[in-house]
Design a protein around this motif. Structure first.
Motif, PDB file in Angstrom:
ATOM      1  N   MET A 194     -44.204 145.687 -41.552  1.00 17.17           N
ATOM      2  CA  MET A 194     -44.696 144.298 -41.485  1.00 17.17           C
ATOM      3  C   MET A 194     -45.188 143.996 -40.070  1.00 17.17           C
ATOM      4  N   ILE A 195     -46.318 143.299 -39.978  1.00 16.67           N
ATOM      5  CA  ILE A 195     -46.894 142.943 -38.689  1.00 16.67           C
ATOM      6  C   ILE A 195     -46.079 141.814 -38.053  1.00 16.67           C
ATOM      7  N   ASP A 196     -45.692 141.996 -36.800  1.00 12.76           N
ATOM      8  CA  ASP A 196     -44.935 140.977 -36.072  1.00 12.76           C
ATOM      9  C   ASP A 196     -45.920 140.117 -35.290  1.00 12.76           C
ATOM     10  N   LEU A 197     -46.213 138.930 -35.815  1.00 16.37           N
ATOM     11  CA  LEU A 197     -47.195 138.056 -35.167  1.00 16.37           C
ATOM     12  C   LEU A 197     -46.715 137.570 -33.804  1.00 16.37           C
ATOM     13  N   THR A 198     -45.401 137.481 -33.621  1.00 12.11           N
ATOM     14  CA  THR A 198     -44.881 137.045 -32.321  1.00 12.11           C
ATOM     15  C   THR A 198     -45.262 138.038 -31.226  1.00 12.11           C
ATOM     16  N   VAL A 199     -45.136 139.325 -31.527  1.00  8.32           N
ATOM     17  CA  VAL A 199     -45.524 140.349 -30.565  1.00  8.32           C
ATOM     18  C   VAL A 199     -47.030 140.306 -30.317  1.00  8.32           C
ATOM     19  N   ILE A 200     -47.803 140.093 -31.393  1.00  8.52           N
ATOM     20  CA  ILE A 200     -49.254 140.006 -31.247  1.00  8.52           C
ATOM     21  C   ILE A 200     -49.629 138.857 -30.321  1.00  8.52           C
ATOM     22  N   TRP A 201     -48.972 137.717 -30.499  1.00  5.88           N
ATOM     23  CA  TRP A 201     -49.293 136.573 -29.645  1.00  5.88           C
ATOM     24  C   TRP A 201     -48.833 136.786 -28.205  1.00  5.88           C
ATOM     25  N   ALA A 202     -47.724 137.484 -28.030  1.00  8.68           N
ATOM     26  CA  ALA A 202     -47.304 137.830 -26.669  1.00  8.68           C
ATOM     27  C   ALA A 202     -48.350 138.721 -26.005  1.00  8.68           C
ATOM     28  N   CYS A 203     -48.924 139.646 -26.772  1.00  9.20           N
ATOM     29  CA  CYS A 203     -49.964 140.522 -26.234  1.00  9.20           C
ATOM     30  C   CYS A 203     -51.239 139.746 -25.925  1.00  9.20           C
ATOM     31  N   ILE A 204     -51.581 138.772 -26.774  1.00  8.78           N
ATOM     32  CA  ILE A 204     -52.779 137.962 -26.529  1.00  8.78           C
ATOM     33  C   ILE A 204     -52.637 137.169 -25.242  1.00  8.78           C
ATOM     34  N   ILE A 205     -51.486 136.545 -25.053  1.00  6.73           N
ATOM     35  CA  ILE A 205     -51.267 135.764 -23.828  1.00  6.73           C
ATOM     36  C   ILE A 205     -51.217 136.686 -22.617  1.00  6.73           C
ATOM     37  N   GLY A 206     -50.593 137.848 -22.785  1.00  5.17           N
ATOM     38  CA  GLY A 206     -50.597 138.826 -21.694  1.00  5.17           C
ATOM     39  C   GLY A 206     -52.004 139.268 -21.339  1.00  5.17           C
ATOM     40  N   PHE A 207     -52.836 139.462 -22.356  1.00  5.47           N
ATOM     41  CA  PHE A 207     -54.237 139.835 -22.112  1.00  5.47           C
ATOM     42  C   PHE A 207     -54.968 138.734 -21.361  1.00  5.47           C
ATOM     43  N   ALA A 208     -54.721 137.478 -21.742  1.00  4.70           N
ATOM     44  CA  ALA A 208     -55.377 136.362 -21.055  1.00  4.70           C
ATOM     45  C   ALA A 208     -54.969 136.307 -19.584  1.00  4.70           C
ATOM     46  N   ILE A 209     -53.695 136.574 -19.306  1.00  7.03           N
ATOM     47  CA  ILE A 209     -53.232 136.572 -17.915  1.00  7.03           C
ATOM     48  C   ILE A 209     -53.892 137.697 -17.126  1.00  7.03           C
ATOM     49  N   VAL A 210     -53.950 138.886 -17.737  1.00  7.46           N
ATOM     50  CA  VAL A 210     -54.596 140.017 -17.068  1.00  7.46           C
ATOM     51  C   VAL A 210     -56.064 139.709 -16.807  1.00  7.46           C
ATOM     52  N   ALA A 211     -56.754 139.139 -17.811  1.00  4.64           N
ATOM     53  CA  ALA A 211     -58.168 138.805 -17.652  1.00  4.64           C
ATOM     54  C   ALA A 211     -58.361 137.785 -16.541  1.00  4.64           C
ATOM     55  N   TYR A 212     -57.443 136.818 -16.442  1.00  3.30           N
ATOM     56  CA  TYR A 212     -57.562 135.822 -15.377  1.00  3.30           C
ATOM     57  C   TYR A 212     -57.400 136.459 -14.005  1.00  3.30           C
ATOM     58  N   VAL A 213     -56.385 137.322 -13.867  1.00  8.98           N
ATOM     59  CA  VAL A 213     -56.166 137.986 -12.580  1.00  8.98           C
ATOM     60  C   VAL A 213     -57.376 138.826 -12.200  1.00  8.98           C
ATOM     61  N   VAL A 214     -57.931 139.550 -13.188  1.00  8.89           N
ATOM     62  CA  VAL A 214     -59.085 140.409 -12.931  1.00  8.89           C
ATOM     63  C   VAL A 214     -60.305 139.588 -12.522  1.00  8.89           C
ATOM     64  N   MET A 215     -60.548 138.491 -13.227  1.00  7.49           N
ATOM     65  CA  MET A 215     -61.819 137.787 -13.070  1.00  7.49           C
ATOM     66  C   MET A 215     -61.768 136.632 -12.082  1.00  7.49           C
ATOM     67  N   ASP A 216     -60.632 135.995 -11.938  1.00  6.57           N
ATOM     68  CA  ASP A 216     -60.579 134.885 -10.981  1.00  6.57           C
ATOM     69  C   ASP A 216     -59.941 135.304  -9.666  1.00  6.57           C
TER      70      ASP A 216
END
Length: 332
Positions: free
Chosen positions: A1-23
């Motif tokens: 079964m897909i764990d949506l909580t983990v998916i959302w943690a990864c999405i937010i982590g990706f957004a943080i990484v993208a912010y650090v990279v780009m800003d």
């Protein structure tokens, strides 16, 4: 079964990484701005980020908004704990944005707007680092609410992480200018990048050692056997990337030092993940305890799966259109 909580943690982590990279690099240019010559050098540094700086902050909005939507309990605890640094960060970003626009439209007061641009960049960066340090050192939680005081976020460790992030962003800014500019400004950027690389390596070492003293759990995660066989690869990889960074600088490469600097940030984020996963508030609240209801996660995931590719596409397009170096005439 897909764990949506983990998916959302990864999405937010990706957004943080993208912010650090780009800003990170344009905040770094703001930190370094007083050291550039008044006139063409400062104008060129500004023009190197002018096409992309505003869109870079999209990822900060997405990260904070995603935290509210996907992990509302964590948001309700973290925000009261970090009101002061978050307000300072937002004011710094606003002040910096206003200064960026007005330095071109109000040349009579350009010196004032240049100082404002630097001040906003320094305040925003330092506040982000302080917030990270405060989160790592622990937030007082009782039941499902923040139970600490107004000044709990302020400590020697959080101040250390604030300065550490300033050094890191300044390194990204110097590497960006090495990539995007020419002649004297590029040579100056290379000099700064060499010095800041050593400073960042020192800050990483000091902050990493200090982090181990904050929580017994951190020490166990990093040094217990056999897990230490895996975690030891992070500092080893940091030394290897640092070597590759300086080799690229010595060989006069334009883009490579920037990407090696990003790799150093990536390894720092890996280290952060090793320390706190799977908690959203370290040693206090896990991602599953803080997660929104399943139906809410499904609904938001549909929107995110549409919007994230769109944001990535127009971001990639803007960077592609404005690829290449910036001349002293301001054109790519």
């Amino acid at each position: 079964m897909i764990d949506l909580t983990v998916i959302w943690a990864c999405i937010i982590g990706f957004a943080i990484v993208a912010y650090v990279v780009m800003d990170g690099f344009d905040l770094g240019i703001g930190i370094l701005f007083p050291f550039f010559k008044v006139g063409k050098d400062r104008d060129t540094a500004m023009n190197s980020i002018a096409p992309v700086w505003d869109g870079n902050e999209t990822w900060l909005v997405m990260g904070v908004g995603g935290l509210l939507a996907a992990f509302p309990l964590a948001y309700s605890i973290i925000l009261p704990a970090l009101y002061a640094p978050m307000i300072a960060m937002l004011l710094g970003l606003v002040f910096r944005g206003v200064a960026f626009e007005f330095r071109w439209r109000d040349p009579a007061h350009r010196a004032f707007w240049d100082r404002a641009f630097t001040t906003g960049s320094v305040v925003a960066t330092f506040a982000q680092g302080v917030a990270l340090g405060a989160l790592l050192q622990g937030i007082t939680v009782e039941g499902r609410a923040y139970a600490g005081g107004w000044w709990e976020w302020l400590s020697p460790f959080s101040v250390l992480t604030g300065f550490g992030l300033m050094v890191g962003y300044a390194l990204l800014g110097a590497c960006w200018l090495n990539w995007k500019t020419e002649d004297a400004l590029q040579r100056q950027a290379v000099t700064y990048a060499g010095r800041l690389g050593l400073a960042l390596l020192l800050m990483i070492g000091v902050i990493s050692l200090a982090t181990l003293t904050l929580e017994p759990r951190y020490l166990d995660r990093w040094l217990s056997f056999p897990g230490v066989l895996a975690t030891a690869q992070v500092p080893l990889a940091t030394l290897i990337v640092t070597f590759l960074f300086y080799r690229a600088l010595r060989r006069g490469k334009d883009a490579q030092p920037f990407f090696w600097a990003l790799a150093l940030f990536g390894l720092c984020l890996v280290g952060l993940g090793v320390s706190i996963w799977p908690d959203v508030i370290p040693s206090r609240v896990s991602i599953w305890e803080a997660a929104a209801p399943h139906r809410s996660q499904v609904f938001m995931l549909v929107g995110a799966s549409i919007m994230i590719p769109i944001i990535l596409a127009y971001t990639a397009w803007s960077y592609w259109v404005f690829r290449g170096k910036v001349g002293h005439d301001g054109y790519h």
